[in-house]
Design a protein around this motif. Structure first.
Motif, short mmCIF file in Angstrom:
data_model
loop_
_atom_site.label_atom_id
_atom_site.label_comp_id
_atom_site.label_asym_id
_atom_site.label_seq_id
_atom_site.Cartn_x
_atom_site.Cartn_y
_atom_site.Cartn_z
N ARG A 95 -8.94 -18.64 32.92
CA ARG A 95 -7.71 -18.79 33.70
C ARG A 95 -6.48 -18.84 32.80
NH1 ARG A 95 -8.57 -23.73 36.42
NH2 ARG A 95 -9.78 -22.57 37.97
N GLU A 96 -6.59 -19.63 31.73
CA GLU A 96 -5.46 -19.75 30.81
C GLU A 96 -5.19 -18.44 30.09
OE1 GLU A 96 -4.02 -22.59 27.05
OE2 GLU A 96 -6.04 -22.77 27.89
N ARG B 63 -3.47 -16.09 32.59
CA ARG B 63 -2.13 -16.62 32.91
C ARG B 63 -1.15 -16.35 31.78
NH1 ARG B 63 -2.34 -22.80 34.44
NH2 ARG B 63 -3.34 -21.92 36.29
N LYS B 64 -1.52 -16.71 30.56
CA LYS B 64 -0.59 -16.57 29.44
C LYS B 64 -0.38 -15.10 29.07
CE LYS B 64 -1.10 -21.17 27.44
NZ LYS B 64 -1.49 -21.98 26.26
N SER B 65 -1.43 -14.29 29.20
CA SER B 65 -1.28 -12.87 28.88
C SER B 65 -0.28 -12.20 29.82
CB SER B 65 -2.63 -12.16 28.96
OG SER B 65 -3.53 -12.65 27.99
N GLY C 139 1.64 -6.86 42.13
CA GLY C 139 1.91 -6.62 43.54
C GLY C 139 0.89 -7.28 44.45
N ARG C 140 0.03 -8.12 43.88
CA ARG C 140 -0.96 -8.83 44.67
C ARG C 140 -1.25 -10.18 44.01
NH1 ARG C 140 -7.10 -6.80 46.43
NH2 ARG C 140 -7.69 -8.76 47.46
N MET C 141 -1.60 -11.15 44.81
CA MET C 141 -1.99 -12.44 44.28
C MET C 141 -3.40 -12.36 43.68
SD MET C 141 0.73 -14.08 45.00
CE MET C 141 0.35 -15.81 44.70
N TYR C 142 -3.68 -13.26 42.77
CA TYR C 142 -5.02 -13.34 42.18
C TYR C 142 -5.39 -14.80 42.00
CZ TYR C 142 -3.33 -14.83 37.58
OH TYR C 142 -2.78 -15.55 36.56
N ASN D 178 -4.21 -29.09 29.91
CA ASN D 178 -2.93 -28.46 30.21
C ASN D 178 -3.07 -26.95 30.03
OD1 ASN D 178 -0.30 -27.70 30.58
ND2 ASN D 178 0.48 -28.62 28.69
N GLU D 179 -3.11 -26.23 31.13
CA GLU D 179 -3.28 -24.78 31.08
C GLU D 179 -1.95 -24.05 31.11
OE1 GLU D 179 -7.51 -24.02 33.26
OE2 GLU D 179 -5.84 -24.58 34.55
N GLY D 180 -0.87 -24.78 31.09
CA GLY D 180 0.44 -24.15 31.03
C GLY D 180 0.96 -23.73 32.39
N GLN D 181 2.08 -23.06 32.38
CA GLN D 181 2.76 -22.63 33.58
C GLN D 181 1.94 -21.60 34.36
OE1 GLN D 181 6.44 -20.68 32.62
NE2 GLN D 181 6.72 -19.82 34.68
N MET D 182 1.85 -21.75 35.67
CA MET D 182 1.15 -20.79 36.50
C MET D 182 1.96 -19.50 36.61
SD MET D 182 -0.53 -22.95 39.67
CE MET D 182 -1.20 -21.45 40.39
#
Length: 387
Positions: free
Chosen positions: A112-113, A116-118, A127-130, A145-149
């Motif tokens: 997930r992290e 997200r960060k990439s 153009g789509r949620m994931y 702490n995985e950082g900002q979504m």
């Protein structure tokens, strides 16, 4: 028909004849991707029957580069990704994406992290949620702490292991996906896809006498073609004819089971979930072939296996032995060392090494863009190889 499409069958790095690890499980109306090495979307463009619009899930076995460096580019292409905008259109694009159903990605903790960060660091909008569902081998840290979504991200599930496995991480009317940890140099997963029981083959001729006997009465009820009633049997429903005859469905047939392993030198933990597999996909990174492989000439067979295992990998004999231990109907090997070209006759020798451990069963050395069919009768065969 189920089918496996091998998009990349090399270990560590791409070669002239093989791409890095990735394969698709084609369910006909949709398909799922397992691992996504560098260059996977190029392979998809060469494949047949794998439209990106029908890709519905991604499963990642472990966090090594050769299994996931193609993930972010594929997401950007599939979900109409684009760079950041300074005008008001950026907010509008996010609002449009937020109205979509999230695309599901499954994998080990840390995935997930990484995604997200990439996406954030490359200013990639989608153009789509994931959403990313992470599988954890132990207690889930409460203070991580995985950082900002990402603005197009929906928070996924954190799934804890129970009794050595993650059961039903996905389940629908047709398929259930279970997972288990397998041993590698890093945390690695194996996935088991089990089809729900299906109605067995309907022998139309055996039903014809009773249907013909009631043809006139059925016509009076508006049934012009008595054979059309057999559709109810296919749904596992009984048919009561006008003369009182009851036609029984042929009964349920056990569904197919596909086991897809990440890299491993010991997959024994997934054995309880894998018994009776229709197809086992197992890595075979290194083979003991001293006649043609200089890397093996200074070792005995036992030393070669120990050397392979010390790097977290398996030999063809190890793949064959595990396939035999779970009663697999077919073994498909992948993740071959860059030393083994896909078009080299040495692949026949690699196949023979595995066959010694699982005699009488189907054994296949996969190639890039090879399609392997799995029929409802559990017949496993190579359908085609796209050139």
């Amino acid at each position: 028909m189920l089918s496996l499409v091998f998009l990349g069958t090399s270990s560590a790095k791409p070669t002239a004849t093989r791409n890095t690890s990735s394969l698709a499980l084609n369910l006909e109306k949709e398909w799922w991707l397992f691992d996504c090495g560098e260059g996977t979307q190029h392979q998809l463009q060469k494949s047949k029957g794998l439209a990106l619009s029908k890709m519905s899930k991604i499963f990642i076995t472990h966090m090594h580069a050769d299994h996931m460096f193609g993930l972010i580019p594929l997401m950007a292409s599939t979900f109409n990704g684009m760079g950041g905008q300074t005008e008001e259109g950026a907010d509008t694009r996010v609002e449009e994406a937020q109205s979509t159903e999230p695309f599901e990605i499954y994998g080990p903790f840390g995935l997930r992290e990484y995604i997200r960060k990439s996406l954030l660091l490359t200013y990639t909008q989608l153009g789509r949620m994931y959403t990313v569902h992470e599988l954890h081998p132990g207690p889930i840290p409460s203070d991580r702490n995985e950082g900002q979504m990402h603005p197009c991200e929906v928070m996924g599930r954190d799934i804890s292991i129970e009794n050595g496995a993650w059961k039903a991480i996905h389940k629908d009317a047709l398929y259930q996906v279970d997972a288990s940890p397998i041993l590698h140099s890093v945390f690695s997963l194996g996935f088991v896809i089990t089809e729900a029981p299906t109605v067995g083959t309907i022998d139309k001729k055996s039903y014809e006498p009773a249907l013909n006997r009631n043809k006139a009465q059925l016509a009076a009820q508006g049934v012009k073609n008595p054979m059309s009633l057999l559709g109810k049997l296919q749904k596992n429903e009984k048919i009561t004819l006008p003369d009182g005859t009851v036609l029984e469905p042929p009964g349920l047939r056990e569904g197919r089971k596909v086991v897809i392993l990440g890299d491993t030198h010991d997959p024994s933990a997934i054995a309880p979930l894998s018994h009776g597999a229709t197809v086992l996909v197992h890595e075979a990174t290194n083979a003991y072939l001293p006649e043609s492989d200089s890397a093996a000439q200074s070792m005995t067979r036992e030393e070669h296996q120990e050397w392979t295992m010390s790097r977290g990998h398996s030999t063809p004999e190890m793949a064959g032995a595990f396939a035999a231990s779970i009663g697999a109907n077919a073994l498909v090997m992948n993740h071959f060392s860059a030393r083994y070209r896909a078009d080299d006759p040495v692949m026949d020798d690699i196949k023979a090494l595995a066959e010694q451990k699982i005699p009488g069963k189907v054994v296949i050395c996969s190639k890039d863009l090879m399609t392997i069919e799995i029929t409802k009768n559990n017949v496993v065969r190579v359908k085609e190889e796209t050139k």
